[in-house]
Design a protein around this motif. Structure first.
Motif, mmCIF file in Angstrom:
data_model
loop_
_atom_site.group_PDB
_atom_site.id
_atom_site.type_symbol
_atom_site.label_atom_id
_atom_site.label_comp_id
_atom_site.label_asym_id
_atom_site.label_seq_id
_atom_site.Cartn_x
_atom_site.Cartn_y
_atom_site.Cartn_z
ATOM 1 N N ARG A 2 0.939 -1.320 0.023
ATOM 2 C CA ARG A 2 -0.241 0.000 0.000
ATOM 3 C C ARG A 2 0.947 1.037 -0.042
ATOM 4 N NH1 ARG A 2 -4.516 2.545 0.419
ATOM 5 N NH2 ARG A 2 -5.178 3.718 1.832
ATOM 6 N N MET A 3 0.607 2.047 -0.966
ATOM 7 C CA MET A 3 1.505 3.263 -0.915
ATOM 8 C C MET A 3 0.424 4.612 -0.482
ATOM 9 S SD MET A 3 3.489 2.746 -4.507
ATOM 10 C CE MET A 3 4.305 4.220 -4.428
ATOM 11 N N ASN A 4 0.965 5.538 0.184
ATOM 12 C CA ASN A 4 0.604 6.602 0.565
ATOM 13 C C ASN A 4 0.004 7.351 -0.581
ATOM 14 O OD1 ASN A 4 -0.021 9.233 1.656
ATOM 15 N ND2 ASN A 4 1.531 8.585 3.104
ATOM 16 N N ASP A 5 -0.990 8.312 -0.211
ATOM 17 C CA ASP A 5 -1.471 8.970 -1.384
ATOM 18 C C ASP A 5 -0.176 10.348 -1.843
ATOM 19 O OD1 ASP A 5 -3.746 7.698 -1.791
ATOM 20 O OD2 ASP A 5 -4.950 9.131 -0.668
ATOM 21 N N ALA A 6 0.686 10.546 -1.181
ATOM 22 C CA ALA A 6 1.241 11.548 -1.400
ATOM 23 C C ALA A 6 2.396 10.877 -2.350
ATOM 24 C CB ALA A 6 2.197 11.811 -0.198
ATOM 25 N N VAL A 7 2.776 9.441 -2.345
ATOM 26 C CA VAL A 7 3.642 9.150 -3.364
ATOM 27 C C VAL A 7 2.918 9.114 -4.844
ATOM 28 C CG1 VAL A 7 5.011 7.077 -3.979
ATOM 29 C CG2 VAL A 7 4.816 7.876 -1.636
ATOM 30 N N THR A 8 1.551 8.650 -4.770
ATOM 31 C CA THR A 8 1.136 8.289 -6.058
ATOM 32 C C THR A 8 0.868 10.039 -6.672
ATOM 33 O OG1 THR A 8 -0.009 6.656 -5.254
ATOM 34 C CG2 THR A 8 -0.913 7.554 -7.184
ATOM 35 N N GLY A 9 0.379 10.877 -5.756
ATOM 36 C CA GLY A 9 0.315 12.306 -6.347
ATOM 37 C C GLY A 9 1.619 13.082 -6.528
ATOM 38 N N THR A 67 3.747 0.707 2.830
ATOM 39 C CA THR A 67 3.415 -0.441 3.539
ATOM 40 C C THR A 67 3.243 -1.799 3.049
ATOM 41 O OG1 THR A 67 2.020 1.148 4.755
ATOM 42 C CG2 THR A 67 1.663 -1.201 5.445
ATOM 43 N N VAL A 68 4.347 -2.649 3.252
ATOM 44 C CA VAL A 68 4.334 -3.917 2.720
ATOM 45 C C VAL A 68 3.719 -5.001 3.559
ATOM 46 C CG1 VAL A 68 5.995 -5.893 1.867
ATOM 47 C CG2 VAL A 68 6.423 -3.330 1.792
ATOM 48 N N ALA A 69 2.817 -5.864 3.134
ATOM 49 C CA ALA A 69 1.933 -6.786 3.565
ATOM 50 C C ALA A 69 2.824 -8.040 3.849
ATOM 51 C CB ALA A 69 0.811 -7.224 2.668
ATOM 52 N N ASP A 70 2.588 -8.628 4.899
ATOM 53 C CA ASP A 70 3.113 -9.648 5.385
ATOM 54 C C ASP A 70 3.677 -10.975 4.400
ATOM 55 O OD1 ASP A 70 3.975 -8.627 7.796
ATOM 56 O OD2 ASP A 70 1.993 -9.729 8.722
ATOM 57 N N TRP A 71 2.367 -11.039 3.534
ATOM 58 C CA TRP A 71 2.519 -12.058 2.504
ATOM 59 C C TRP A 71 3.389 -11.871 1.256
ATOM 60 C CZ3 TRP A 71 1.027 -11.164 -2.627
ATOM 61 C CH2 TRP A 71 0.363 -10.040 -2.660
ATOM 62 N N MET A 72 3.625 -10.459 1.035
ATOM 63 C CA MET A 72 4.663 -10.122 0.103
ATOM 64 C C MET A 72 6.294 -10.192 0.662
ATOM 65 S SD MET A 72 2.792 -6.896 -1.903
ATOM 66 C CE MET A 72 3.949 -6.704 -2.954
ATOM 67 N N ARG A 73 6.498 -10.322 1.570
ATOM 68 C CA ARG A 73 7.834 -10.419 2.334
ATOM 69 C C ARG A 73 8.742 -11.855 2.132
ATOM 70 N NH1 ARG A 73 8.135 -6.328 6.525
ATOM 71 N NH2 ARG A 73 6.015 -5.272 6.604
ATOM 72 N N GLY A 74 7.905 -12.964 1.794
ATOM 73 C CA GLY A 74 8.687 -14.145 1.646
ATOM 74 C C GLY A 74 9.430 -14.259 0.317
#
Length: 155
Positions: A2-9, A67-74
């Motif tokens: 999940r990326m903060n709106d500030a990054v996308t903006g 924010t990186v989800a736990d399932w993406m860390r493997g």
């Protein structure tokens, strides 16, 4: 992830600034205040306003930038992600000699089997998906897809 709106903006603001910089040198039409740069300028201006609104929203939220989800860390996720550019490169180099109707079901089926772990279902989805893509691009949109080995068979 999940990326903060500030990054996308910020990305939208940067892209719109690049577009505005690129179109400022476009010529205008004789005796008219607009030219080929008018429409891209309008789109870039709207994009910049939307991007600035996203930046403002993201800064006000005080959320972390990424924010990186736990399932993406493997390592399994990274392994599956590494296949994506490989399949794209394979399509680029093999689409003309092999052809879209023969290559895409193999690549799509392999990718789905790798990511889902269900080869039978992946094969069915790959064949149906390729048929749907072929009908959409070749017959509805009239985009010529490479036939490769099937050139002599179809024509």
């Amino acid at each position: 992830m999940r990326m903060n709106d500030a990054v996308t903006g910020g990305v939208f603001v940067l892209l719109s600034a690049i577009i505005l910089f690129a179109v400022r040198g476009f010529p205008t039409l004789p005796d008219q205040p607009y030219g080929p740069g008018t429409f891209p300028t309008i789109i870039a201006a709207v994009m910049m306003v939307g991007g600035l609104a996203l930046v403002w929203s993201g800064v006000r939220s005080h959320a972390p930038l990424v924010t990186v989800a736990d399932w993406m860390r493997g390592s399994a996720t990274l392994h599956r992600m590494a296949w994506v550019p490989g399949f794209v490169v394979a399509y680029i180099y093999l689409s003309k000699p092999v052809g879209f109707p023969l290559l895409v079901p193999v690549l799509l089926g392999a990718f789905l089997a790798i990511t889902t772990g269900k080869p039978a279902r992946s094969a069915i989805i790959a064949v149906l998906g390729t048929a749907a893509l072929w009908l959409l691009f070749a017959y509805v949109l009239r985009v010529p897809l490479p036939l490769g080995l099937l050139t002599e068979v179809i024509y």
